[in-house]
Design an enzyme around this catalytic site. Structure first.
Site, PDB file in Angstrom:
ATOM      1  N   GLY A  13      16.196  11.475  -2.319  1.00 46.63           N
ATOM      2  CA  GLY A  13      15.181  10.510  -2.714  1.00 46.63           C
ATOM      3  C   GLY A  13      14.673   9.595  -1.617  1.00 46.63           C
ATOM      4  O   GLY A  13      14.138   8.523  -1.905  1.00 46.63           O
ATOM      5  N   SER A  14      14.781  10.030  -0.347  1.00 47.38           N
ATOM      6  CA  SER A  14      14.315   9.119   0.710  1.00 47.38           C
ATOM      7  C   SER A  14      12.790   8.972   0.707  1.00 47.38           C
ATOM      8  O   SER A  14      12.264   7.899   1.036  1.00 47.38           O
ATOM      9  CB  SER A  14      14.825   9.558   2.087  1.00 47.38           C
ATOM     10  OG  SER A  14      14.141  10.691   2.546  1.00 47.38           O
ATOM     11  N   ASN A  15      12.079  10.018   0.334  1.00 49.43           N
ATOM     12  CA  ASN A  15      10.613   9.889   0.241  1.00 49.43           C
ATOM     13  C   ASN A  15      10.220   8.987  -0.925  1.00 49.43           C
ATOM     14  O   ASN A  15       9.287   8.180  -0.821  1.00 49.43           O
ATOM     15  CB  ASN A  15       9.960  11.267   0.113  1.00 49.43           C
ATOM     16  CG  ASN A  15       9.785  11.930   1.458  1.00 49.43           C
ATOM     17  OD1 ASN A  15       8.944  11.518   2.257  1.00 49.43           O
ATOM     18  ND2 ASN A  15      10.601  12.940   1.739  1.00 49.43           N
ATOM     19  N   MET A  91      13.272  20.352  -6.549  1.00 51.52           N
ATOM     20  CA  MET A  91      13.675  21.684  -6.118  1.00 51.52           C
ATOM     21  C   MET A  91      13.309  22.818  -7.080  1.00 51.52           C
ATOM     22  O   MET A  91      13.654  23.975  -6.845  1.00 51.52           O
ATOM     23  CB  MET A  91      15.180  21.720  -5.826  1.00 51.52           C
ATOM     24  CG  MET A  91      15.591  20.799  -4.680  1.00 51.52           C
ATOM     25  SD  MET A  91      14.558  20.965  -3.198  1.00 51.52           S
ATOM     26  CE  MET A  91      15.174  22.516  -2.562  1.00 51.52           C
ATOM     27  N   ASN A 109       2.693  17.518  -3.252  1.00 52.58           N
ATOM     28  CA  ASN A 109       4.018  17.849  -2.732  1.00 52.58           C
ATOM     29  C   ASN A 109       4.022  17.615  -1.225  1.00 52.58           C
ATOM     30  O   ASN A 109       2.991  17.699  -0.573  1.00 52.58           O
ATOM     31  CB  ASN A 109       4.345  19.319  -3.018  1.00 52.58           C
ATOM     32  CG  ASN A 109       5.741  19.692  -2.564  1.00 52.58           C
ATOM     33  OD1 ASN A 109       6.700  18.953  -2.795  1.00 52.58           O
ATOM     34  ND2 ASN A 109       5.862  20.826  -1.887  1.00 52.58           N
ATOM     35  N   HIS A 111       5.798  18.849   2.379  1.00 51.89           N
ATOM     36  CA  HIS A 111       6.549  19.956   2.974  1.00 51.89           C
ATOM     37  C   HIS A 111       6.820  19.632   4.440  1.00 51.89           C
ATOM     38  O   HIS A 111       5.905  19.237   5.171  1.00 51.89           O
ATOM     39  CB  HIS A 111       5.758  21.259   2.847  1.00 51.89           C
ATOM     40  CG  HIS A 111       6.534  22.432   3.338  1.00 51.89           C
ATOM     41  ND1 HIS A 111       7.542  23.014   2.601  1.00 51.89           N
ATOM     42  CD2 HIS A 111       6.487  23.089   4.514  1.00 51.89           C
ATOM     43  CE1 HIS A 111       8.077  23.996   3.305  1.00 51.89           C
ATOM     44  NE2 HIS A 111       7.458  24.067   4.465  1.00 51.89           N
TER      45      HIS A 111
HETATM   46  C1  GRF Z   1      11.947  16.416   2.323  1.00 51.42           C
HETATM   47  O1  GRF Z   1      12.228  16.921   3.588  1.00 51.42           O
HETATM   48  C2  GRF Z   1      10.713  17.026   1.752  1.00 51.42           C
HETATM   49  O2  GRF Z   1       9.759  17.328   2.721  1.00 51.42           O
HETATM   50  C3  GRF Z   1      11.220  18.291   1.119  1.00 51.42           C
HETATM   51  O3  GRF Z   1      12.461  17.927   0.565  1.00 51.42           O
HETATM   52  C4  GRF Z   1      13.021  16.844   1.303  1.00 51.42           C
HETATM   53  C5  GRF Z   1      13.313  15.758   0.324  1.00 51.42           C
HETATM   54  O4  GRF Z   1      13.988  14.677   0.917  1.00 51.42           O
HETATM   55  N1  GRF Z   1      10.271  18.800   0.146  1.00 51.42           N
HETATM   56  P1  GRF Z   1      14.198  13.338   0.115  1.00 51.42           P
HETATM   57  O5  GRF Z   1      14.905  13.683  -1.188  1.00 51.42           O
HETATM   58  O6  GRF Z   1      12.846  12.720  -0.129  1.00 51.42           O
HETATM   59  O7  GRF Z   1      15.064  12.479   0.990  1.00 51.42           O
END
Ligand code: GRF
Length: 204
Positions: A13-15, A91, A109, A111
């Protein structure tokens, strides 16, 4: 106008956190209405709880068919008034026709590579192993294809100094965080129209 967002995440969940932080800092004109996860153990859940964001857990095993699961997600999105669906490390592939139809051009999304290079779940390692010197971040619309919806935003990352796949992933992740908040913010001021493969930003 502030855009109402639902975030779908399966893990770290860092994003998700980066977007929430950007909103808090006034850099992103959005409101996260709900976090939806398929993983009851996702660390993203704690991030939501810390931020007072409602959490909905939708587990695959509770549904016979994938379409039924995505219909349940659609109902949650509508109940929370989401106008934009942000996949942040979700996922599972969204397959529900109703969901994809209802949020056409409003599911995004991120990537960790410059698509169409290195699609799939191990993009950073694949880029490192291949020996490319430049990789990056792609933010794209989600449609019936896999990692191939129209591209909204790309940013290159110089990975020539990275000594491992992990270093590569970390360097790209930093750029993901700023890029994703920027693109989410763009939905507060406009929307994207799509012709063929080409997405064009239209200011409202
Ligand atoms: C990120 O690298 C994103 O690009 C990919 O999955 C990862 C998710 O990371 N789709 P986080 O859970 O947001 O830390």
């Amino acid at each position: 106008m502030t855009v109402q967002v639902a975030v779908l995440a399966s893990g770290r969940g860092s994003n998700f956190k980066a977007i929430a932080d950007a909103i808090g800092a006034g850099r992103c004109d959005a409101e996260i209405k709900v976090l939806i996860t398929n993983n009851p153990d996702a660390p993203a859940i704690q991030i939501a709880r810390d931020g007072g964001i409602p959490v909905e857990i939708v587990e695959r095993k509770k549904f016979k068919a994938r379409d039924d699961m995505d219909d349940a997600i659609l109902a949650i999105l509508q109940r929370h008034g989401a106008k934009l669906v942000v996949l942040a490390g979700y996922m599972l592939i969204l397959k529900g026709k109703k969901l994809l139809g209802a949020y056409r051009n409003r599911i995004i999304n991120i990537h960790p590579a410059l698509l169409p290079a290195f699609p799939g779940a191990t993009a950073q390692k694949d880029a490192f192993d291949y020996g490319v010197k430049v990789s990056g971040v792609t933010i794209h619309l989600v449609d019936e294809t896999l990692d191939a919806g129209p591209i909204l935003y790309q940013e290159a990352v110089d990975i020539s100094d990275c000594r491992s796949a992990e270093e590569t992933a970390a360097k790209i992740l930093k750029v993901e965080h700023s890029a994703y908040a920027k693109v989410v913010d763009s939905f507060s001021k406009g929307h994207y129209t799509v012709e063929g493969r080409r997405a064009t930003y239209v200011r409202d």
